[in-house]
Motif scaffolding. Sequence first.
Motif, PDB file in Angstrom:
ATOM      1  N   LEU A  90     -50.686 -32.280 -36.746  1.00  0.00           N
ATOM      2  CA  LEU A  90     -52.146 -32.826 -36.931  1.00  0.00           C
ATOM      3  C   LEU A  90     -51.691 -34.324 -37.369  1.00  0.00           C
ATOM      4  O   LEU A  90     -50.860 -34.717 -37.935  1.00  0.00           O
ATOM      5  CB  LEU A  90     -52.912 -32.133 -38.258  1.00  0.00           C
ATOM      6  N   HIS A  91     -52.636 -35.329 -37.130  1.00  0.00           N
ATOM      7  CA  HIS A  91     -52.810 -36.424 -37.319  1.00  0.00           C
ATOM      8  C   HIS A  91     -53.274 -36.876 -38.850  1.00  0.00           C
ATOM      9  O   HIS A  91     -54.606 -36.661 -38.848  1.00  0.00           O
ATOM     10  CB  HIS A  91     -53.543 -37.493 -36.226  1.00  0.00           C
ATOM     11  N   LEU A  92     -52.745 -36.972 -39.625  1.00  0.00           N
ATOM     12  CA  LEU A  92     -53.060 -37.270 -41.170  1.00  0.00           C
ATOM     13  C   LEU A  92     -53.502 -38.681 -41.545  1.00  0.00           C
ATOM     14  O   LEU A  92     -54.286 -38.874 -42.379  1.00  0.00           O
ATOM     15  CB  LEU A  92     -52.136 -36.544 -42.222  1.00  0.00           C
ATOM     16  N   LEU A  93     -52.666 -39.477 -40.930  1.00  0.00           N
ATOM     17  CA  LEU A  93     -52.903 -40.889 -41.041  1.00  0.00           C
ATOM     18  C   LEU A  93     -53.351 -41.770 -39.977  1.00  0.00           C
ATOM     19  O   LEU A  93     -52.992 -41.453 -38.679  1.00  0.00           O
ATOM     20  CB  LEU A  93     -51.566 -41.279 -41.611  1.00  0.00           C
ATOM     21  N   ASP A  94     -54.264 -42.703 -39.982  1.00  0.00           N
ATOM     22  CA  ASP A  94     -54.624 -43.384 -39.019  1.00  0.00           C
ATOM     23  C   ASP A  94     -53.729 -44.884 -38.994  1.00  0.00           C
ATOM     24  O   ASP A  94     -53.935 -45.512 -39.953  1.00  0.00           O
ATOM     25  CB  ASP A  94     -56.050 -44.070 -39.168  1.00  0.00           C
ATOM     26  N   ARG A  95     -52.944 -44.858 -37.950  1.00  0.00           N
ATOM     27  CA  ARG A  95     -51.967 -46.097 -37.962  1.00  0.00           C
ATOM     28  C   ARG A  95     -52.377 -47.215 -36.872  1.00  0.00           C
ATOM     29  O   ARG A  95     -51.678 -47.675 -36.630  1.00  0.00           O
ATOM     30  CB  ARG A  95     -50.822 -45.476 -37.314  1.00  0.00           C
ATOM     31  N   SER A  96     -53.719 -47.174 -36.595  1.00  0.00           N
ATOM     32  CA  SER A  96     -54.172 -47.931 -35.459  1.00  0.00           C
ATOM     33  C   SER A  96     -54.521 -49.343 -36.010  1.00  0.00           C
ATOM     34  O   SER A  96     -54.692 -50.274 -35.238  1.00  0.00           O
ATOM     35  CB  SER A  96     -55.288 -47.309 -34.754  1.00  0.00           C
ATOM     36  N   ARG A  97     -54.625 -49.411 -37.629  1.00  0.00           N
ATOM     37  CA  ARG A  97     -54.804 -50.508 -38.009  1.00  0.00           C
ATOM     38  C   ARG A  97     -53.572 -51.147 -39.131  1.00  0.00           C
ATOM     39  O   ARG A  97     -52.528 -50.555 -39.136  1.00  0.00           O
ATOM     40  CB  ARG A  97     -56.029 -50.194 -39.117  1.00  0.00           C
ATOM     41  N   ARG A  98     -53.666 -52.054 -39.367  1.00  0.00           N
ATOM     42  CA  ARG A  98     -52.521 -52.917 -40.187  1.00  0.00           C
ATOM     43  C   ARG A  98     -52.413 -52.166 -41.553  1.00  0.00           C
ATOM     44  O   ARG A  98     -51.354 -51.886 -42.049  1.00  0.00           O
ATOM     45  CB  ARG A  98     -52.896 -54.455 -40.474  1.00  0.00           C
TER      46      ARG A  98
END
Length: 244
Positions: A8-16
């Motif tokens: 699962l994706h637990l962190l949103d890494r699309s932002r700084r």
Amino acid sequence: NLEQVLGLHLLDRSRRQLKMTEIGMQLHAVARELVYSFANIHARLSELSNEWKPVHIGLTPTILMVIFLDLYEAYKKLYPDSRIDIVEGGSNQLKKMVLEEELDLAITLMVPEDLQSEDLQIRVLRKCESAFCMNRRNPLSSQKSIRTDMLNDNIVILADNRTFITASDLVDRFNTHGQAPASTMIVNQLFFIYKLLLQHDNAVAATLDIMASLDEQLVAVSMDPPVYRHICLIWKKDRILSRE
């Protein structure tokens, strides 16, 4: 890496700046609830003694393999001198052991109609969906949801008679369509179910959707109509935690 283990994706890494995803926030809330509950149990027990007393906790195999191990490591870092004795069992077995005071508490799966009890305190930690779990080579793995009449050529594995979906409920669903699966198995060993799914392209297991996180070759597909279960923390009334 917890994201790799759960798939699962637990962190949103699309932002700084890193932020938790919606499912990441849900998992964090469950983890915080469990750690708080364990800490509160030890606080209650230590009122009677200066030494840590063991907490006897029951877990179903799915919860033990998929959820609890990572939480246990985090808990031991916070409370290294504490001791937890773990008993593995089915949901109904653990419920009975809690009522008979063989366990202090249990993290188990419950059907919605069992969430009210005269003898048990029940705290819902998470709502889960029962699903048909299979390996990705199964032609049904690309479906968004599966009706029982779509399972005619499959081996259907029931992980437990009541925890995920009852045998009678599944039979009723087949009877509605006047059909039956190629074979039906009732198996209570989670590891055996896991191996069957990996080895047989036409095997599906009626289990929780989170079981698919055990291996990247597995996928969980929703039942049609859907079936829901609750991961619950339970303990006997008038015992530890009851004053909360």
